[in-house]
Design a protein around this motif. Structure first.
Motif, PDB file in Angstrom:
ATOM      1  N   UNK A 164       0.834  -1.207   0.010  1.00  0.00           N
ATOM      2  CA  UNK A 164      -0.026   0.028  -0.008  1.00  0.00           C
ATOM      3  C   UNK A 164       0.942   1.098  -0.039  1.00  0.00           C
ATOM      4  N   UNK A 165       1.829   1.313   0.748  1.00  0.00           N
ATOM      5  CA  UNK A 165       2.739   2.489   0.796  1.00  0.00           C
ATOM      6  C   UNK A 165       3.526   2.771  -0.425  1.00  0.00           C
ATOM      7  N   UNK A 166       4.006   1.526  -0.919  1.00  0.00           N
ATOM      8  CA  UNK A 166       4.819   1.577  -2.155  1.00  0.00           C
ATOM      9  C   UNK A 166       3.981   1.935  -3.476  1.00  0.00           C
ATOM     10  N   UNK A 167       2.698   1.693  -3.240  1.00  0.00           N
ATOM     11  CA  UNK A 167       1.857   2.196  -4.530  1.00  0.00           C
ATOM     12  C   UNK A 167       1.103   3.166  -4.143  1.00  0.00           C
ATOM     13  N   UNK A 168       1.091   3.982  -3.128  1.00  0.00           N
ATOM     14  CA  UNK A 168       0.090   4.961  -2.698  1.00  0.00           C
ATOM     15  C   UNK A 168       0.078   6.026  -4.028  1.00  0.00           C
ATOM     16  N   UNK A 169       1.096   6.335  -4.367  1.00  0.00           N
ATOM     17  CA  UNK A 169       1.125   7.450  -5.451  1.00  0.00           C
ATOM     18  C   UNK A 169       0.179   7.158  -6.593  1.00  0.00           C
ATOM     19  N   UNK A 170      -0.076   5.909  -6.915  1.00  0.00           N
ATOM     20  CA  UNK A 170      -0.978   5.369  -8.102  1.00  0.00           C
ATOM     21  C   UNK A 170      -2.495   5.163  -7.238  1.00  0.00           C
ATOM     22  N   UNK A 171      -2.367   4.725  -6.033  1.00  0.00           N
ATOM     23  CA  UNK A 171      -3.591   4.074  -5.612  1.00  0.00           C
ATOM     24  C   UNK A 171      -4.414   5.309  -4.842  1.00  0.00           C
ATOM     25  N   UNK A 172      -3.746   6.035  -4.432  1.00  0.00           N
ATOM     26  CA  UNK A 172      -4.569   7.066  -3.668  1.00  0.00           C
ATOM     27  C   UNK A 172      -5.295   7.982  -4.602  1.00  0.00           C
ATOM     28  N   UNK A 173      -5.110   8.538  -5.851  1.00  0.00           N
ATOM     29  CA  UNK A 173      -5.689   9.066  -6.683  1.00  0.00           C
ATOM     30  C   UNK A 173      -7.202   8.345  -7.035  1.00  0.00           C
ATOM     31  N   UNK A 174      -6.957   6.856  -7.201  1.00  0.00           N
ATOM     32  CA  UNK A 174      -7.882   5.926  -7.467  1.00  0.00           C
ATOM     33  C   UNK A 174      -9.034   5.900  -6.278  1.00  0.00           C
ATOM     34  N   UNK A 175      -8.496   6.206  -4.994  1.00  0.00           N
ATOM     35  CA  UNK A 175      -9.383   6.124  -3.997  1.00  0.00           C
ATOM     36  C   UNK A 175     -10.111   7.262  -3.824  1.00  0.00           C
ATOM     37  N   UNK A 176      -9.484   8.609  -4.089  1.00  0.00           N
ATOM     38  CA  UNK A 176      -9.954   9.699  -4.063  1.00  0.00           C
ATOM     39  C   UNK A 176     -11.136   9.755  -5.105  1.00  0.00           C
ATOM     40  N   UNK A 177     -11.003   9.251  -6.329  1.00  0.00           N
ATOM     41  CA  UNK A 177     -12.022   9.126  -7.280  1.00  0.00           C
ATOM     42  C   UNK A 177     -13.227   8.302  -6.711  1.00  0.00           C
ATOM     43  N   UNK A 178     -12.751   7.003  -6.052  1.00  0.00           N
ATOM     44  CA  UNK A 178     -14.026   6.298  -5.518  1.00  0.00           C
ATOM     45  C   UNK A 178     -14.766   7.038  -4.686  1.00  0.00           C
ATOM     46  N   UNK A 179     -14.100   7.963  -3.842  1.00  0.00           N
ATOM     47  CA  UNK A 179     -14.886   8.665  -2.862  1.00  0.00           C
ATOM     48  C   UNK A 179     -15.704   9.673  -3.373  1.00  0.00           C
ATOM     49  N   UNK A 180     -15.131  10.166  -4.556  1.00  0.00           N
ATOM     50  CA  UNK A 180     -16.055  11.376  -5.349  1.00  0.00           C
ATOM     51  C   UNK A 180     -17.201  10.725  -5.977  1.00  0.00           C
TER      52      UNK A 180
END
Length: 816
Positions: A164-180
């Motif tokens: 999770x920490x190693x891929x956060x740069x890619x996965x956090x934008x996806x999580x942000x979009x999921x929340x939106x």
């Protein structure tokens, strides 16, 4: 029997007595909230541990473990929560043995009627599925060992967190979009009459997302109040499960009284208000957190390229916005020289600058302002009132700035009566918002109508206060009138303006109620409205507020039919209120200092300037006529073309904002008769920094009049280098010809968004039109300029109707 507790009591099986113990726990009134959720999780852990241990012995499986994930992994079991379980194994046992082990665990859970979300995977399969499915990875972040091989669980948990920490740069934008996307579907929890406590924005899903962001080590949510907010939402869900006996997260209207009783609250409104408060905290934390995430991600991707482009030269990263306020990295922060402990107006100034620029105020800045700034004196100084008007007039960008101040308690410090309407529900399906949010939204809508009124500052304040009485018993308009009068006095409005605000708040429903329910052809109807309104100015404010209020209520509250009825009523009332043609006011005779400056200007043939600080208004009395912000600047010079654009342009070059101004000509005797001297009385304030010296202003004014200083070019250069940011598109300028306003001149009224150089552009356009400015009256109310120019032809006569209309059109074009 239909409830879970009754079902589990009937189907109690196994030596652990889990079903009976669970029923006793849920019926125990002395234990609720986090202790009950934790106790339920422990009880369930013990039962599942026994099931797994027995099953593993029977099947001979080793190298396996039972893992709780998601909400169960966090130990947050509500009465009807699903059990999210992972059967983890090392792959060394055969498929048949693993299947038998799973069946011996899953079937007893199903037999008790418990909802189960289950999976069976190896560590490699777990990591692979998590890499492919974001929701799976989020659930695994809360993985917790229940039974079996602890080392296996620890290894998987460590690997999942590292991934999770190693891929956060890619996965956090996806999580942000999921929340939106979820927020778009489910809506904002704190504004819903039947909110989904889990899925709506500001609900439990968002609180879990914030935990995931924190686990990435890339950013963290503001912690203050967040744990309490999550607990309040979980408590409400627990009570909802217990009162309905169903696994539901939607707080339906018919369930709210029962849920409130279960929680020991007074009524359903108290429940909704508590839930809304919690959701507001989660939403604000989400806004701050995702802004920080995006800032970090942006800086990581942009800064290396910038350094490559700029070499070793650092890019400027702090842009002044107002005194003590700068922009840094996409947020509004305090300047290094700011001293909030000595500047009680700073919170409003920072908020106004942020809203006008369309930028968020940084969390650290808001908290520093909340802790370090002293309360405003009462009545407020003129600058505080002006900054509030500027904040309210910024349109949509007002909302996030206002909510940031409210989250840290600054709004209730400024307006103590706000506490009664904060998060107050409105049980009417027509209303989109809670009372407090509706008031802010009305100001947002009113900001687009400011060109329709002569007093945009009063319109915006009335919009903010029109429903303030809903926090009190009885007719909210009657209560609101009293509160609005107190608040307006506190803000420092004079008695006339205070009375106008109170009248508008008292009668803010008058126009729409009368237009839709009374016979407008009956003179008594129109006469009654005219009697209560009292003046054309108040009618103008009521008309604009009526539309803003309806637009802020919801799509069903305003229509072309209603608008036409209200317009008809307003036209009839305006005709009743219209009196004789007003006479042009006689200008006051120059005082001793103005006459001295005029004589000196006539003697020297050049401009003469004087700067004076504004004396303070006594704090224990409301001012009869509140002074505009800034210091007084007097300019006298012999009459000649180009004075107004030159003087206004020089002030703009020195970053001086014109808050009020008057221009008029006076005649002085000379040896050959009389000569005209122009007197300009300005009220100016520095945008930031200190005021320039009068000698410097005079030198630049002389150069501008001589033509050696190209003001338009200099202003254009500065605008190109530092473009002025706007949060929203301001309403277009409106230029009108005031009918019968003067017998000696044509009165041109200009209503526009204040901006550096605005008065210079107006003056330049008037010079280009070859009209003479007989006098001018300039006022800046918040971010709105409301100016009147008395102009004549070169022969000193009023303009013809055609020429006046052409001049108005030319001015509108020049100001766009």
């Amino acid at each position: 029997m239909t409830s879970l507790e009754e079902t589990t009591e009937q189907k109690d099986s196994g030596p652990s007595g889990y079903a009976a113990a669970r029923l006793r726990l849920l019926q125990e009134k002395t234990q609720s909230g986090p202790p009950r959720r934790a106790a339920l999780a422990r009880l369930t852990d013990d039962w599942l541990n026994a099931l797994f241990t027995t099953a593993a012995g029977e099947t001979g499986v080793q190298g396996a473990a039972l893992v709780a994930v998601g909400g169960y992994g966090r130990g947050e079991l509500s009465p009807r929560s699903d059990l999210d379980l992972l059967l983890l194994h090392d792959g060394k046992s055969g498929p048949a043995a693993i299947s038998a082990l799973a069946d011996r665990v899953w079937y007893p859970v199903w037999d008790l009627g418990l909802a189960l979300d289950h999976s069976v995977r190896t560590p490699a399969e777990v990591r692979g599925t998590a890499a492919e499915e974001l929701k799976v990875q989020l659930g695994l972040l809360d993985a917790r060992h229940i039974a079996g091989d602890l080392g296996l669980v620890t290894g998987v948990r460590t690997a999942i967190l590292a991934d999770w920490r190693n891929t956060a740069v890619k996965r956090l934008p996806a999580l942000d979009e999921l929340c939106r996307e979820r927020a778009e579907r489910q809506g904002e929890l704190r504004f819903l009459l039947e909110p989904d406590l889990k899925e709506a924005r500001g609900g439990l899903r968002d609180a879990t997302a914030l935990r995931a962001v924190a686990a990435s080590w890339l950013a963290d949510a503001p912690r203050e109040g967040l744990a309490d907010a999550r607990r309040a939402l979980l408590d409400a869900r627990d009570a909802l499960h217990l009162t309905t006996g169903r696994a539901t997260d939607r707080l339906a209207l018919q369930e709210q009284d029962s849920v409130a009783t279960e929680l020991g609250l007074l009524d359903a409104d108290a429940l909704l208000r508590q839930v809304y408060e919690a959701a507001r905290t989660v939403s604000y934390a989400s806004d701050v957190t995702w802004r920080e995430v995006n800032r970090v991600l942006r800086s990581r991707s942009v800064r290396p390229r910038l350094r490559a482009m700029l070499g070793n030269k650092p890019a400027p990263d702090r842009t002044p916005l107002a005194e003590g306020v700068v922009e840094q990295d996409g947020e509004v922060v305090l300047a290094r020289t700011a001293r909030p402990e000595r500047d009680p107006v700073l919170p409003l100034r920072a908020a106004a600058a942020a809203a006008q620029a369309g930028l968020p105020v940084s969390l650290h800045t808001v908290r520093r302002l909340a802790t370090a700034t002293k309360p405003l004196p009462v009545p407020w100084p003129a600058e505080a009132r002006d900054e509030l008007i500027t904040l309210l007039g910024a349109g949509e960008s007002t909302v996030p700035v206002w909510e940031a101040l409210e989250a840290e308690g600054l709004i209730t410090r400024l307006l103590p009566d706000w506490e009664r309407v904060r998060c107050r529900p409105q049980r009417n399906p027509v209303h989109t918002w809670t009372v407090d949010r509706h008031l802010v939204e009305t100001a947002v809508q009113a900001s687009s109508l400011t060109r329709r009124v002569g007093r945009p500052d009063l319109l915006l304040v009335c919009a903010l206060l029109h429903d303030i009485g809903k926090g009190w018993p009885g007719d909210h308009s009657v209560a609101g009138e009293v509160i609005a009068r107190d608040v307006a006095t506190r803000m420092g409005f004079d008695r006339e303006d205070t009375a106008a605000i109170a009248t508008v708040v008292r009668h803010h429903l008058l126009l729409v109620d009368t237009a839709t329910r009374r016979d407008l052809d009956d003179p008594a109807t129109v006469g009654s409205v005219a009697d209560r309104v009292g003046s054309v100015t108040t009618l103008e404010l009521l008309h604009a507020l009526t539309e803003a209020d309806a637009l802020a209520t919801g799509p069903a509250a305003w229509s072309s039919w209603r608008a036409s009825l209200v317009n008809d009523l307003v036209a009839r009332v305006a005709a009743v209120l219209a009196g004789d043609d007003p006479a042009e006011p006689e200008p006051a005779a120059p005082n001793a200092e103005q006459e001295r400056l005029a004589v000196e200007a006539l003697r020297t043939g050049g401009p003469v300037l004087a700067l004076h600080a504004q004396p303070e208004t006594p704090q224990d009395t409301a001012p009869e006529t509140p002074e505009p912000v800034g210091v007084e600047l007097l300019i006298a010079l012999p009459d000649r073309p180009g004075v107004l654009p030159a003087a206004a342009g020089v002030l703009a070059l020195h970053r001086l904002t014109v808050r009020a101004a008057e221009l008029r000509a006076v005649e002085l005797p000379t040896g050959l008769g009389t000569a005209e001297v122009l007197l300009l009385n300005w009220r100016v304030a520095a945008a930031y920094g200190s005021l320039p010296q009068a000698a410097r202003l005079r030198a630049d004014l002389v150069r501008a009049l001589e033509g050696s200083l190209d003001i338009s070019a200099r202003l254009a250069e500065r605008e190109a280098a530092y473009p002025r940011r706007r949060g929203v598109q301001a309403p277009p300028p409106r230029v009108t010809v005031a009918p019968t306003a003067s017998r000696h001149a044509t009165v041109i009224e200009v209503r526009a968004q204040d901006a550096p150089g605005l008065l210079h552009r107006i003056g330049h356009a008037l010079e280009t039109a070859a009209v003479r400015v007989r006098s001018a009256h300039v006022s800046t109310l918040g971010a709105n300029a409301v100016d009147a120019f008395y102009v004549t032809s070169d022969r000193g006569r009023p303009l013809s109707a055609t020429a006046a209309a052409e001049l108005a059109r030319a001015l509108e074009v020049a100001l766009r």
